[in-house]
Design an enzyme around this catalytic site. Structure first.
Site, PDB file in Angstrom:
ATOM      1  N   ASP A  53      29.715  15.993   8.506  1.00  0.00           N
ATOM      2  CA  ASP A  53      28.299  16.171   8.833  1.00  0.00           C
ATOM      3  C   ASP A  53      27.803  17.510   8.305  1.00  0.00           C
ATOM      4  OD1 ASP A  53      25.763  16.204  10.067  1.00  0.00           O
ATOM      5  OD2 ASP A  53      26.523  15.129  11.811  1.00  0.00           O
ATOM      6  N   CYS A 107      22.724   8.797  17.781  1.00  0.00           N
ATOM      7  CA  CYS A 107      22.929   9.745  16.683  1.00  0.00           C
ATOM      8  C   CYS A 107      21.917  10.874  16.833  1.00  0.00           C
ATOM      9  CB  CYS A 107      22.763   9.050  15.336  1.00  0.00           C
ATOM     10  SG  CYS A 107      22.993  10.139  13.910  1.00  0.00           S
ATOM     11  N   CYS A 133      25.449  18.382  14.086  1.00  0.00           N
ATOM     12  CA  CYS A 133      25.758  17.126  14.785  1.00  0.00           C
ATOM     13  C   CYS A 133      25.253  17.157  16.228  1.00  0.00           C
ATOM     14  CB  CYS A 133      27.251  16.816  14.753  1.00  0.00           C
ATOM     15  SG  CYS A 133      27.659  15.182  15.425  1.00  0.00           S
TER      16      CYS A 133
END
Length: 337
Positions: free
Chosen positions: A249, A90, A253
């Protein structure tokens, strides 16, 4: 009956939340972070849902748990948790985790200004800029990113037939660019993108196979990246990334930006050394760069790839001691469809 306590440091990366679990995380078995991730999902997924879902979290919540590294070339290991599961990697979570871990003294780097993270997706190299007690900027050098498939057809409610490219930047992304039935993310509401995205994801996963050549556990498409023209004068492109069940998001991102750069590089639109500034749905920016070309060599196919880097900022918002009480009927959290 038991009350489980978790000490968290909360913050956000360019607008998207990060909850760093600094105390209370479970001991995990496994010789790699991918194995530890599997153990967590098998026996401790209630911690993820309890901390990420309502009433302690929300649809956009994501976080991380720190562990000792499983490999000698890393300073610390990171397990990423969010509403949809445990992502292998992530980007916004990495930037937020590093910022808060350094500022709070949770990690001691072997070399000041640099960290190597042990993640389920592989080694992620970090450089950070610190001004006194504050981390002002983090640049992560990501795992190899590559274009996986081009021109996959899928039927979208309201819009009709769409063609998407699928690229990997730590997770698999379906990239929706302007075409006959789709113009620009600006022309649709966030609620429309949220309504369409899980249907597209389900249909793409049913119709096509997505398998990382080297990592067997990464075998499905998880994100939808809707593209658009930038509004910010520094940006090259704008995006709205759908993840989880109902989330867009708020940051540009990190893994999505990596996937987008891999797609553009594969089509000759970016080359090693090129910068790519990506704008989020709320106007925040990640500064991407194609560090070098590489390839991912699997048993069945070899894919041209890039090593991308992403730079961004994060801010801590506070401390949070969270209880997951077995007496609570919503101990493990809930979601509302």
């Amino acid at each position: 009956m038991a009350r489980h306590s978790f000490f968290c440091v909360d913050g956000h990366t360019c607008g998207n939340p990060v909850r760093l679990v600094a105390g209370g995380g479970p001991n995990l078995e496994g010789s790699t972070m991918m194995e530890k991730r599997a153990h967590f999902l098998r026996e401790y997924d209630w911690i993820r849902t309890g901390l990420m879902f309502e009433p302690r979290g929300h649809d956009m919540m994501s976080g991380s748990i720190l562990y000792p590294p499983t490999r000698p070339d890393c300073d610390v290991a990171v397990l990423f948790i969010e509403t949809s599961g445990c992502l292998p990697m992530c980007g916004h979570g990495t930037i937020g985790t590093v910022t808060m871990a350094i500022e709070q003294g949770l990690v001691t780097p072997k070399t000041p200004g640099k960290l190597n993270l042990d993640t389920p997706a592989g080694l992620v190299a970090i450089e950070y800029e610190q001004n006194g007690q504050y981390v002002e900027r983090v640049r992560l050098t990501n795992v190899p990113a590559f274009l996986y498939a081009e021109g996959l057809e899928v039927e979208c409610p309201d819009l009709g037939n769409l063609k998407v490219d699928v690229a990997y930047g730590g997770n698999f992304y379906a990239i929706v660019e302007p075409q006959e039935n789709y113009t620009d993310m600006e022309d649709y509401s966030a609620l429309q993108l949220i309504a369409w995205s899980p249907i597209l994801r389900e249909r793409l996963n049913e119709k096509y196979k997505f398998q990382h050549p080297l990592l067997p556990d990464i075998n499905r498409l998880s994100h939808i990246l809707w593209t658009g023209k930038p509004k910010h004068p520094e940006a090259h492109a704008r995006n709205a990334v759908f993840y989880g069940d109902k989330a867009i998001d708020r940051s540009p991102c990190g893994t999505g930006t990596s996937a987008r750069m891999a797609q553009l590089a594969a089509k000759g639109k970016l080359k090693p050394g090129d910068e790519f500034v990506h704008e989020s749905i709320i106007g925040s920016l990640f500064h991407g760069r194609v560090e070098r070309a590489t390839e991912v060599v699997g048993q069945d196919r070899t894919l041209p790839a890039i090593i991308p880097s992403i730079a961004g900022w994060a801010r801590m918002t506070g401390y949070n001691t969270i209880f997951i009480d077995d007496r609570d009927p919503f101990a493990h959290g809930f979601t509302v469809a």
